[in-house]
Scaffold this motif. Sequence first.
Motif, PDB file in Angstrom:
ATOM      1  N   VAL A 125       0.850  -1.179   0.000  1.00  0.00           N
ATOM      2  CA  VAL A 125       0.000   0.000   0.000  1.00  0.00           C
ATOM      3  C   VAL A 125       0.890   1.236   0.000  1.00  0.00           C
ATOM      4  N   LEU A 126       0.747   2.095  -1.000  1.00  0.00           N
ATOM      5  CA  LEU A 126       1.538   3.316  -1.097  1.00  0.00           C
ATOM      6  C   LEU A 126       0.673   4.520  -0.746  1.00  0.00           C
ATOM      7  N   SER A 127       1.226   5.390   0.084  1.00  0.00           N
ATOM      8  CA  SER A 127       0.521   6.599   0.487  1.00  0.00           C
ATOM      9  C   SER A 127       1.533   7.581   1.044  1.00  0.00           C
ATOM     10  N   SER A 128       1.199   8.862   1.011  1.00  0.00           N
ATOM     11  CA  SER A 128       1.993   9.809   1.787  1.00  0.00           C
ATOM     12  C   SER A 128       1.963   9.356   3.244  1.00  0.00           C
ATOM     13  N   ASP A 129       3.117   9.348   3.867  1.00  0.00           N
ATOM     14  CA  ASP A 129       3.239   8.750   5.202  1.00  0.00           C
ATOM     15  C   ASP A 129       2.773   9.733   6.282  1.00  0.00           C
ATOM     16  N   VAL A 130       1.526  10.199   6.116  1.00  0.00           N
ATOM     17  CA  VAL A 130       0.955  11.114   7.099  1.00  0.00           C
ATOM     18  C   VAL A 130       0.541  10.321   8.335  1.00  0.00           C
ATOM     19  N   PRO A 131       0.823  10.842   9.530  1.00  0.00           N
ATOM     20  CA  PRO A 131       0.473  10.081  10.738  1.00  0.00           C
ATOM     21  C   PRO A 131      -1.026  10.063  10.961  1.00  0.00           C
ATOM     22  N   ARG A 132      -1.541   8.952  11.454  1.00  0.00           N
ATOM     23  CA  ARG A 132      -2.952   8.859  11.828  1.00  0.00           C
ATOM     24  C   ARG A 132      -3.159   9.658  13.113  1.00  0.00           C
ATOM     25  N   THR A 133      -4.170  10.523  13.117  1.00  0.00           N
ATOM     26  CA  THR A 133      -4.434  11.369  14.283  1.00  0.00           C
ATOM     27  C   THR A 133      -5.863  11.267  14.790  1.00  0.00           C
ATOM     28  N   GLY A 134      -6.761  10.574  14.081  1.00  0.00           N
ATOM     29  CA  GLY A 134      -8.153  10.548  14.497  1.00  0.00           C
ATOM     30  C   GLY A 134      -8.782   9.183  14.332  1.00  0.00           C
ATOM     31  N   TRP A 135      -9.668   8.833  15.301  1.00  0.00           N
ATOM     32  CA  TRP A 135     -10.345   7.539  15.291  1.00  0.00           C
ATOM     33  C   TRP A 135     -11.797   7.743  15.705  1.00  0.00           C
ATOM     34  N   PHE A 136     -12.661   6.879  15.178  1.00  0.00           N
ATOM     35  CA  PHE A 136     -14.089   6.928  15.484  1.00  0.00           C
ATOM     36  C   PHE A 136     -14.552   5.503  15.771  1.00  0.00           C
ATOM     37  N   ARG A 137     -15.498   5.360  16.671  1.00  0.00           N
ATOM     38  CA  ARG A 137     -16.055   4.044  16.992  1.00  0.00           C
ATOM     39  C   ARG A 137     -17.528   4.204  17.335  1.00  0.00           C
ATOM     40  N   CYS A 138     -18.288   3.178  17.058  1.00  0.00           N
ATOM     41  CA  CYS A 138     -19.717   3.239  17.384  1.00  0.00           C
ATOM     42  C   CYS A 138     -20.278   1.823  17.443  1.00  0.00           C
ATOM     43  N   SER A 139     -21.524   1.721  17.877  1.00  0.00           N
ATOM     44  CA  SER A 139     -22.159   0.422  18.069  1.00  0.00           C
ATOM     45  C   SER A 139     -22.687  -0.179  16.780  1.00  0.00           C
ATOM     46  N   ASP A 140     -22.696   0.576  15.698  1.00  0.00           N
ATOM     47  CA  ASP A 140     -23.262   0.096  14.433  1.00  0.00           C
ATOM     48  C   ASP A 140     -22.134  -0.373  13.516  1.00  0.00           C
ATOM     49  N   PRO A 141     -22.044  -1.663  13.221  1.00  0.00           N
ATOM     50  CA  PRO A 141     -20.944  -2.137  12.369  1.00  0.00           C
ATOM     51  C   PRO A 141     -20.983  -1.559  10.960  1.00  0.00           C
ATOM     52  N   LEU A 142     -22.163  -1.211  10.453  1.00  0.00           N
ATOM     53  CA  LEU A 142     -22.227  -0.589   9.134  1.00  0.00           C
ATOM     54  C   LEU A 142     -21.573   0.782   9.143  1.00  0.00           C
ATOM     55  N   LEU A 143     -21.885   1.580  10.152  1.00  0.00           N
ATOM     56  CA  LEU A 143     -21.260   2.899  10.249  1.00  0.00           C
ATOM     57  C   LEU A 143     -19.763   2.777  10.497  1.00  0.00           C
ATOM     58  N   GLN A 144     -19.377   1.783  11.263  1.00  0.00           N
ATOM     59  CA  GLN A 144     -17.952   1.572  11.498  1.00  0.00           C
ATOM     60  C   GLN A 144     -17.244   1.261  10.193  1.00  0.00           C
ATOM     61  N   ARG A 145     -17.860   0.444   9.358  1.00  0.00           N
ATOM     62  CA  ARG A 145     -17.268   0.127   8.062  1.00  0.00           C
ATOM     63  C   ARG A 145     -17.252   1.364   7.156  1.00  0.00           C
ATOM     64  N   LEU A 146     -18.315   2.162   7.210  1.00  0.00           N
ATOM     65  CA  LEU A 146     -18.339   3.399   6.439  1.00  0.00           C
ATOM     66  C   LEU A 146     -17.156   4.285   6.820  1.00  0.00           C
ATOM     67  N   HIS A 147     -16.908   4.405   8.105  1.00  0.00           N
ATOM     68  CA  HIS A 147     -15.795   5.246   8.532  1.00  0.00           C
ATOM     69  C   HIS A 147     -14.463   4.670   8.063  1.00  0.00           C
ATOM     70  N   GLU A 148     -14.311   3.356   8.106  1.00  0.00           N
ATOM     71  CA  GLU A 148     -13.098   2.745   7.578  1.00  0.00           C
ATOM     72  C   GLU A 148     -12.948   3.026   6.091  1.00  0.00           C
ATOM     73  N   ASN A 149     -14.072   3.048   5.378  1.00  0.00           N
ATOM     74  CA  ASN A 149     -14.014   3.374   3.954  1.00  0.00           C
ATOM     75  C   ASN A 149     -13.488   4.785   3.729  1.00  0.00           C
ATOM     76  N   VAL A 150     -13.904   5.701   4.596  1.00  0.00           N
ATOM     77  CA  VAL A 150     -13.411   7.080   4.505  1.00  0.00           C
ATOM     78  C   VAL A 150     -11.897   7.113   4.740  1.00  0.00           C
ATOM     79  N   VAL A 151     -11.443   6.401   5.753  1.00  0.00           N
ATOM     80  CA  VAL A 151     -10.016   6.367   6.068  1.00  0.00           C
ATOM     81  C   VAL A 151      -9.223   5.816   4.888  1.00  0.00           C
ATOM     82  N   TRP A 152      -9.691   4.716   4.310  1.00  0.00           N
ATOM     83  CA  TRP A 152      -8.984   4.122   3.184  1.00  0.00           C
ATOM     84  C   TRP A 152      -9.047   5.010   1.939  1.00  0.00           C
TER      85      TRP A 152
END
Length: 875
Positions: free
Chosen positions: A418-445
């Motif tokens: 996986v190639l990307s600018s090596d920007v540090p991760r600074t933010g995380w989100f979590r919730c009780s809904d696995p669909l929303l959790q996957r949506l947020h992972e999609n945003v991160v990716w």
Amino acid sequence: MVPTPSAPVFEHHAPHRLGTGEAAPRLSWLVDGAAQGYRQHAARVQVLTTTPRGQQTRSTHHLPGPDQVLVPWPSAPVASRTRIAVRVQVDDGDAWSPWGPWGHVETGLLDPADWTARPVGPPPSQDGEPGRVRATFHLPADPVHARLYLSAHGLVEAEVNGRRVGDEELTPGWTSYRHRLRYATFDVTEQVRAGENALGLWLGDGWWRGRLGFGEGVERFYGDHLAVIAQLEVVDADGERHVVSSGPGWRTGRGPVRASGLYDGEHVDLRDDDPSWSTPEHDDATWGPVVVHELDPGSALVAPTGPPVRCVEELEPVSAVEREPGRWVLDFGQNHSGRLQVRASGPAGHQLRFRHAEVLVDGELHTAPLRSALATDVLVLDGTDVEWEPRFTVHGYRYAEVSGWSGPLRPGDVVSRVLSSDVPRTGWFRCSDPLLQRLHENVVWGARSNFVDVPTDCPQRDERLGWTGDLQVFAPTAAFLFGVTGMLTSWLRDLAAEQEELDWVPPFVPYLPLPPFTELPRDPMAVWGDVAVLTPDVLHTATGDAALLRAQLPSAVRWLQHVERSAGPGRVVHDTEQLGDWLDPAAPPENPFEATTDRFLVATAYFAHAAARLAATARTLGEDRLAHEQEVLAGEVRSAFAREFLTPDGRPRDDTQTAHALATVFGLWPDERTAAAGGRRLAELVREADGRIATGFAGTPVVCDALTRAGHVEEAYRLLQSTHCPSWLYTVLQGATTIWERWDAIRPDGSVNDPTMTSFNHYALGAVADWLHRVVAGLAPAAPGYRHVLFAPRPGGTLTSAGATHSSPYGTVSIDWSLAPEGMHVEVVVPPGVTATVDLPGAPPVQVEHGRHTFHQPVPRHPDQHDQHDAQEAL
């Protein structure tokens, strides 16, 4: 508890960064172990500087006050090639802390006169092969300090004495080369030695000479040659300094790379590779003299402000299917930007082919959305066992096809890097809904995939441009999730340079003369051009960096002046080229700018908003006259918006989600009565659409905020948690692992939308994640740099818990909430140096200081039980 300062950070650089460009870098530090209520009363900063010859200077500086973020450099400006070490003590009013650990950086070549290297490369080649360059040199004594300063017309990768230098990829990256050419700095002390040495340099077309853009695109836009700019500086054990600079006398020859392109891939024939080519023992009698070029007189060699592109992760296939003998289709389980690394063997001359795609149709790669990009790498074997990956290309894909493979495909034979600018991760989100959790992972990716040196729209097809509108709407999300300020500072400098040359904020940066933009008037394109004002504002809010605001202020002012000229005295943007609410799901697939909301309404709304934000920027910088001018202008535009786009009773003439959302979030309603009515109508529109989204690039980032501000939180959650097409969770249920360009990139019947513009990896519509962070989790900056934080979660929908964590300039900020029959439980974490407001539903706001705090609040709640439970089962 004893407060202990961290190792300082310099500007926005990663620790131990080499080749920085600031002679007086600002400093930031965190404080660990502080007791609740801690206040920094003063700091001591100790500075140790070291020259390449080992000469040291030490000084200590007393800094009164609480500042600990982007503190001005306390010592004398440093020179080129200086190693800087800094450590900090803090005073809490009672005692001084122990000294914290040292932070380190090293400056690069700060003065143009430091450069003696000239661009050198192979002679023009009819077949377009990139070639290689080498030089040999002698060192009379063992080295104690060696640095390679490296740039290129094209892309470059270095080897010293047969070993690769560093781990950066796609060096020197993509800048507006006519104005700025970045260089990289590498520590090669362990790779050079007394006696004979060799420096070898691979070259690739990259953005300099390769094909760029969509449609027919452009080729050789920056030049028809490739060249390396290399300056190796060595200090030996006797204190002597030796400089090896690219120039006449260097040699060039053919390598195994037949062709190298970012879109089409790389073709390599290992039969023409000699592993000794970058060693002094190599016989280069067949090599010829280099061609010496000159730097563009308008371009400056500049140090990086952000991180390089690197391999940030490796993915193993989650499945491998042999479609026919020797042809495998691999699924890496995640859409991303990268390239394959393979372990292969076979007879000399045997060819392996690797193709890439984001989706499958009937089990095969669906490449139509790539348009003309071939996204194909070819490897011709030399008869030995090899481990290989391309050097100068990058693809966007989840699936890969391997053809010509002999025998079984074993674990580890093919991995994706996986190639990307090596920007540090600074933010995380979590919730009780696995669909929303996957949506947020999609945003991160999606962000990770498109932050490849510049913030692109997509990583896979024949485009990959730094679209200004995409970044503008996504910047708040990006600034929460990643440390992007250094990377975007470079990009904004390019934007300002292009703007000054063109007298126009182009729709993508760096700018290329691509139809249809070459055939259109250079009008101020709202949403896209507003990046000049809004993105520096976002970065200042995230980091507290007022110097960035100051640097970009001329660009921001020039943008508003352009909009003002185009609007004229009526203050309404009319008769200009506008993209409007781009990709409104109701727009025709072939005409995505034909949204249901008037594009001039969108442009005028943004005009008012940008003027108001520029006024705020000017106030921050003490530019009171400019601030007053922009406040007056913003008021005039708001009045004009009401006259032109609202009915006499205050309703938008365009009864759309986007029109109501923009008017609400940008403060365009004439009074509270019309604002309340507008909010109610927006909620009705959401209910009438059964929770389906009806917004494009302009409306999507603000629609949930508009509903929240109007007091219709449940309708915002209904939009968020809808699983009908179009909606965010529809894409998740269709298997998306990144954010799509179109809401219906895959239609409900399973067919792929218009392939001429259907990317499965665009981050713009993922701008909703900013609302997830601020409203669902309830974590937002209330002062620049998170000096004051607002915790204001607003539960809704079917969620029973949520939380977010952000690595702020002052330290970790965090919130978690959960619902139980007896009410809402909330826990927040506030770092030293920060204060916070906790605003919970049904309770008055509470002010808190540094520490961990818990709250219990009764919350009446009646969730809208739409189709979410079925959706969770489907996931």
